[in-house]
Design an enzyme around this catalytic site. Structure first.
Site, PDB file in Angstrom:
ATOM      1  N   LYS A   1      -1.360   4.566   2.646  1.00  0.00           N
ATOM      2  CA  LYS A   1      -0.400   4.845   3.721  1.00  0.00           C
ATOM      3  C   LYS A   1       0.261   6.196   3.472  1.00  0.00           C
ATOM      4  O   LYS A   1       0.605   6.520   2.320  1.00  0.00           O
ATOM      5  CB  LYS A   1       0.656   3.730   3.745  1.00  0.00           C
ATOM      6  CG  LYS A   1       1.615   3.770   4.923  1.00  0.00           C
ATOM      7  CD  LYS A   1       2.591   2.583   4.849  1.00  0.00           C
ATOM      8  CE  LYS A   1       3.553   2.546   6.013  1.00  0.00           C
ATOM      9  NZ  LYS A   1       4.485   1.390   5.941  1.00  0.00           N
TER      10      LYS A   1
ATOM     11  N   SER B   1       4.971  -1.099  10.203  1.00  0.00           N
ATOM     12  CA  SER B   1       4.620   0.298  10.254  1.00  0.00           C
ATOM     13  C   SER B   1       3.292   0.642   9.573  1.00  0.00           C
ATOM     14  O   SER B   1       2.747   1.712   9.817  1.00  0.00           O
ATOM     15  CB  SER B   1       5.728   1.123   9.612  1.00  0.00           C
ATOM     16  OG  SER B   1       5.824   0.839   8.232  1.00  0.00           O
TER      17      SER B   1
ATOM     18  N   SER C   1       6.522  -4.536   7.252  1.00  0.00           N
ATOM     19  CA  SER C   1       5.565  -3.478   7.581  1.00  0.00           C
ATOM     20  C   SER C   1       4.182  -3.631   6.964  1.00  0.00           C
ATOM     21  O   SER C   1       3.266  -2.903   7.331  1.00  0.00           O
ATOM     22  CB  SER C   1       6.136  -2.113   7.180  1.00  0.00           C
ATOM     23  OG  SER C   1       7.043  -1.673   8.156  1.00  0.00           O
TER      24      SER C   1
END
Lengths: 488, 499
Positions: free
Chosen positions: A79, A154, A178
């Site tokens: 990420k 996210s 997330s």
């Protein structure tokens, strides 16, 4: 089976046998990314040269018979709010659009030490603030199961690339759900470890007391393997726990018996999608069929969780994001009048709307005269929520429930309605407020063919137990084996 | 005395002082960068003190112990549990745009320090002592931009806040100097003023005596002056503000009062030597304090506290009292000897080695301090071991060398490792006390100066002067090596027939 469909364990087996090289696997994924990622947009940046060079290094060392790490030659995605010392770390924010971290996150060092190959950086909601990956400063990510729906967020990029077999696994971060919510939306497994289990060093902070890095993978054994590698004490993170880390793979296939699973009635009230409720009930029935005792528990403070979360998270965020000012790195607006103007315009143009909204919320709740009513009160309720859970865990080994109130929603459906979007986190924020480990595993599909996730939570630092309970379900079901059909 | 004086003026200055002290740890407060002054800009920096995305602070335990040591020396209550807080404000020299500090749980509180002012002890309350990180520096002397040097960012900074117990310039200065002396005694800061290791922020107002008011008077509005980095500017600021506020009060006795005017910030203009208005503080500053989530709370258990306590040396004021009593030295000499711990330690080592306190004190003060000052070092670092200095003291005390020869030998000892006795003999600085060797010179001088002998013998007005003259002549003929005491006795015997 097709090469990209393999799990980490399967791939590692093939690589070890010498049937396959890491270069072949890595090149295969880059070809696949080239074909499918334009539609999904899970990646923000590919590290093609570095990844292939690493794959070659591993292949060479393997050919020499050297001892290799447990992830030797396995291509993974990271990420883009986790720092790698090459390429950019943008947090999907224009304010860090060209930021190159001069150092490496603890988890990246751990993956490197395990001889993994890093394919590139995945998309996210800007600074991890969002539940749909629509808040990215560099374009939305689409759900591989249905390109008109969101992948969650996210860590939407990480979940989407694992679901679409564009990486064997990925790291995400979880501040209020997330990792778990996009894992549920994309039908992959995602673990938020106990706060302190994994060092946050190198994770760009959103809500420091809530943030935790965790793996997103295709199977529970892969999650366990990744957790083996990234978990553990790191002196650079004072909040990382100085506790021994077990081998999460060792007893993974051993069912937990006896097993008491707590279910809170509060989780099944207004707002929960019927098909999700049904899928979760079925999963509980399944556990019961394995001999588990299903225990009704009460989580009376559940109704305050979201409010508490949005006070704590935004307060910490408003402070954590203060450093993006255009002075030392990142975006600086052209020709400011003075330094105050430089702050104003750089931040006004560098941050997206949702980030600015949360900075303002947090700034407000921390202000003199409001602190006691908001932040301090929230901390007190947070403590009470933790006590709620401690009490529950006197009766049960595990708490089960839905991950999300709805299946994946359509792109653009909620983006202009932040409060509705915030409700997506209603089942996931508890684990962050309490610091407890929680996992999302696939447990069904809606009538529209969209994934549904089951959430399991256990006591602090009991990931071994949590993974075993999740594995019981995975071993007996095939939801995790189903794959989205990609158009090329 | 002071009290009486200001009362007659109609007011009493009321002053509290905040002091920031940079601690002399090897590394910074929350990262491993060197804590070192004077290096090229932005060389002692790392991702942590640059406030890069994703980095985390880790606490410097040594800094915490230093701070606790100071809090103990200031008789503070030591908090068993403290935490860190973020103090938010935007400024280019503050990399994270928040400073890690301690807000509501300072590590030390409710202490005091005793000062000696004009021979009297005065107790000044210490409100709190807490630890935080220093900011960097904005550099304004670049051709077309402002630079930021972050070498100092993250250096451990101890903030000590006094109660408003200081009532005159002398007390403010005694307090500030005592703090400097104390941190140097404890070895927790070099307290080098030129390098900005100590900064002062006085809060100044006047208590106006007025029997017609229910409280017996009122305060003038508080003035805060920030960032004074020398004793000189502190002294002048406080003196200027007392006078300025007195004038304001006289010009507007009913309006210029704390309950009618808010607190004001003023800055010291070093060129014009005045304070300059900066801003009114209508309400408390908005720093959005909240607990630092990246650091664990600090809990001091008894064992840790005991280990820190064990490091406490004898403090200056106790040492002063002991030196006065044990060695019978006067105020001035004792103040000098106890001003620095190293000097006091050295002095005691010299006495341990057998010197008489008075002689050791005099030589250290008259020669040691002077020479140390010239060389920019301190007495203990001059290279004269306590043993050698003690030998010199003994030679002087038993008249082997004269006091003036001792000064010469002291200086020679800087360049030579030889024992003082050897230096004395090599340079012919031994006194001649042998009467037989002196008798012939005395006889000669008396024979040559019949007039003076007669004057001395007469016992009249001129006798004393005549004796000095004769003694001087003998000293001259002996090239200064005669022991004046022995010479005097010989003259007295020859002229007056005394023995």
């Amino acid at each position: 089976m097709e090469l990209h469909r393999l799990t980490i364990q399967q791939l590692a087996g093939e690589l070890a046998k010498g049937q396959l090289s890491s270069r072949q696997a890595t090149e295969h994924l880059f070809q696949r990314i080239e074909r499918h990622d334009p539609a999904i947009h899970g990646y923000l940046e590919l590290h093609q040269d570095a990844a292939l060079a690493q794959a070659d290094r591993i292949d060479k060392r393997r050919s020499k018979g050297e001892t290799l790490g447990p992830l030797a030659g396995v291509p993974l995605a990271i990420k883009d709010n986790i720092c790698i010392s090459h390429g950019r770390t943008t947090c999907a924010s224009k304010i860090l659009g060209n930021f190159q971290a001069p150092y490496e996150a603890h988890v990246v060092q751990a993956l490197n030490a395990a001889d993994a190959v890093i394919l590139g950086k995945t998309n996210l909601d800007e600074f991890a603030m969002g539940a749909s990956t629509e808040n990215s400063g560099f374009g939305v990510t689409r759900n591989p199961w249905n390109l008109q729906t969101v992948p969650g967020g996210s860590s939407g990029g990480s979940a989407a690339v694992v679901a679409a077999d564009l990486a064997y696994a990925a790291l995400g971060s979880d501040t209020g759900g997330s990792i778990r919510q996009p894992a549920a939306f994309c039908s992959v497994v995602g673990l938020k470890p106990t706060y302190g289990r994994v060092s946050r060093y190198g994770l760009v902070a959103f809500g420091s007391s809530l943030d935790q890095i965790g793996p997103i993978a295709k199977t529970i054994p892969d999650l366990a393997l990744l957790l083996n590698i990234i978990a553990g004490h790191d002196r650079r993170d004072s909040t990382s726990a100085d506790l021994e880390v077990g081998d999460y793979l060792a007893n993974l296939d051993k069912p937990v018996k006896p097993l008491r699973i707590g279910v809170a009635g509060e989780y099944f009230q207004e707002g929960l999608d019927k098909e999700i409720a049904q899928a979760v009930r079925q999963a509980l029935d399944f556990y019961a069929s394995l001999g588990a005792e299903i225990v009704d528990i009460s989580m009376p403070l559940n109704k305050y969780a979201l409010a508490v979360y949005y006070i704590v998270a935004t307060a910490e965020a408003s402070s954590n994001l203060a450093r993006y000012d255009g002075v030392r790195y990142g975006y600086r607006d052209k020709d400011p009048k003075d330094y105050i103007d430089m702050y104003y315009t750089s931040r006004a143009h560098g941050f997206g709307a949702e980030v600015k909204r949360r900075i303002m919320l947090g700034t407000y709740t921390l202000s003199a005269g409001y602190y006691d009513a908001y932040y301090l009160k929230a901390l007190k309720v947070r403590t009470l929520i933790r006590q709620d859970f401690d009490k529950a865990f006197e009766q049960v080994d595990c708490i089960a429930g839905p991950v999300t109130p709805t299946p994946p929603f359509r792109l653009g459906e909620k983006i202009d309605d932040p409060l509705t979007l915030y409700l997506s986190d209603v089942y996931t924020v508890m684990a962050n407020l309490t610091g407890l480990p929680a996992i999302s595993i696939p447990c069904g599909f809606s009538s529209a063919g969209l994934p549904i996730g089951l959430q399991l939570t256990t006591k602090a630092f009991s990931e071994e137990l949590l993974l075993r309970i999740a594995r019981m379900f995975e071993q007996a079901t095939d939801y995790h084996l189903q794959k989205p059909k990609l158009q090329s | 005395m002071i009290q009486k004086n200001v009362t007659s003026l109609g007011y009493r200055p009321t002053i509290g002082l905040e002091i920031h002290v940079e601690l002399s740890t090897a590394s910074k407060m929350f990262c491993a960068c060197p804590n070192h002054f004077g290096d090229p800009p932005n060389t002692n920096v790392c991702p942590v003190c640059l406030g890069m995305p994703g980095v985390l602070p880790t606490m410097n335990r040594q800094a915490y112990e230093y701070a606790v040591l100071m809090a103990l020396a200031l008789n503070c209550r030591i908090a068993e549990f403290t935490k860190w807080d973020r103090k938010g404000y935007y400024y280019p020299d503050l990399p994270k745009n928040y400073q890690i500090s301690q807000y509501d749980l300072p590590l030390g509180s409710d202490g005091y320090i005793d000062l000696l002012v004009n021979g009297q002890t005065k107790r000044i309350g210490i409100t709190r002592a807490h630890l935080e990180e220093d900011a960097g520096k904005n550099v304004h002397d670049l051709p077309d931009c402002t630079g930021v040097d972050l070498n100092r960012a993250g250096v451990p900074l101890l903030e000590i806040v006094s109660e408003p117990d200081l009532n005159c310039v002398e007390e403010v200065m005694a307090y500030a100097r005592s703090m400097r002396q104390l941190v140097r005694y404890l070895g927790i800061s070099q307290a080098n003023m030129q390098q900005g290791h100590m900064r002062f922020e006085p809060n100044i107002s006047l208590w106006i005596f007025d029997d017609s008011e229910p409280d017996g008077g009122h305060y003038t509005p508080i003035i805060e002056v920030k960032n004074l980095n020398s004793f000189r500017s502190l002294e002048r600021t406080v003196a200027f503000e007392i006078a300025r506020q007195a004038e304001e009060w006289q010009a507007d006795p009913h309006g210029y009062r704390m309950d009618k005017m808010s607190k004001q910030n003023r800055g010291w203009d070093d060129v014009r030597e005045v304070t300059v208005y900066q801003r009114h503080k209508e309400e408390a500053d908005e720093y959005r304090y909240f607990p630092e989530p990246d650091l664990l709370p600090v809990e001091i258990d008894d064992a840790w506290l005991e280990r820190i306590k064990a490091q406490l040396p004898e403090l200056p004021i106790a040492r002063y009292a002991r030196f006065r009593e044990e060695f019978g030295l006067d105020e001035k000499l004792t103040t000098l000897l106890t001003s620095e711990r190293t000097t006091a330690d050295y002095f005691e080592a010299v006495i341990q080695a057998g010197a008489s306190p008075r002689r050791a004190a005099n030589l250290i003060q008259s020669q040691g301090m002077r020479l140390a000052n010239e060389k920019g070092t301190d007495v203990a670092e001059l290279g004269i071991s306590p043993q050698r200095l003690a030998q010199l003291c003994k030679l002087t005390d038993d008249d082997t060398v004269s006091a003036s020869a001792a000064a010469t030998i002291f200086q020679a000892m800087l360049e030579s490792d030889a024992p003082p006795e050897k230096i004395a003999s090599e340079r012919n600085l031994m006194q001649v006390s042998d009467t037989s060797a002196l008798e012939s010179i005395v006889a000669q001088v008396l024979a040559d100066n019949a007039k003076a002998v007669a004057d001395y013998k007469s016992g009249g007005k001129k006798a004393k002067k005549a004796r000095s003259f004769l003694l001087g002549q003998v000293m001259q003929k002996s090239k200064g090596q005669a022991n004046p005491k022995v010479v005097g006795e010989l003259i007295d015997r020859e002229v007056l027939g005394q023995t």
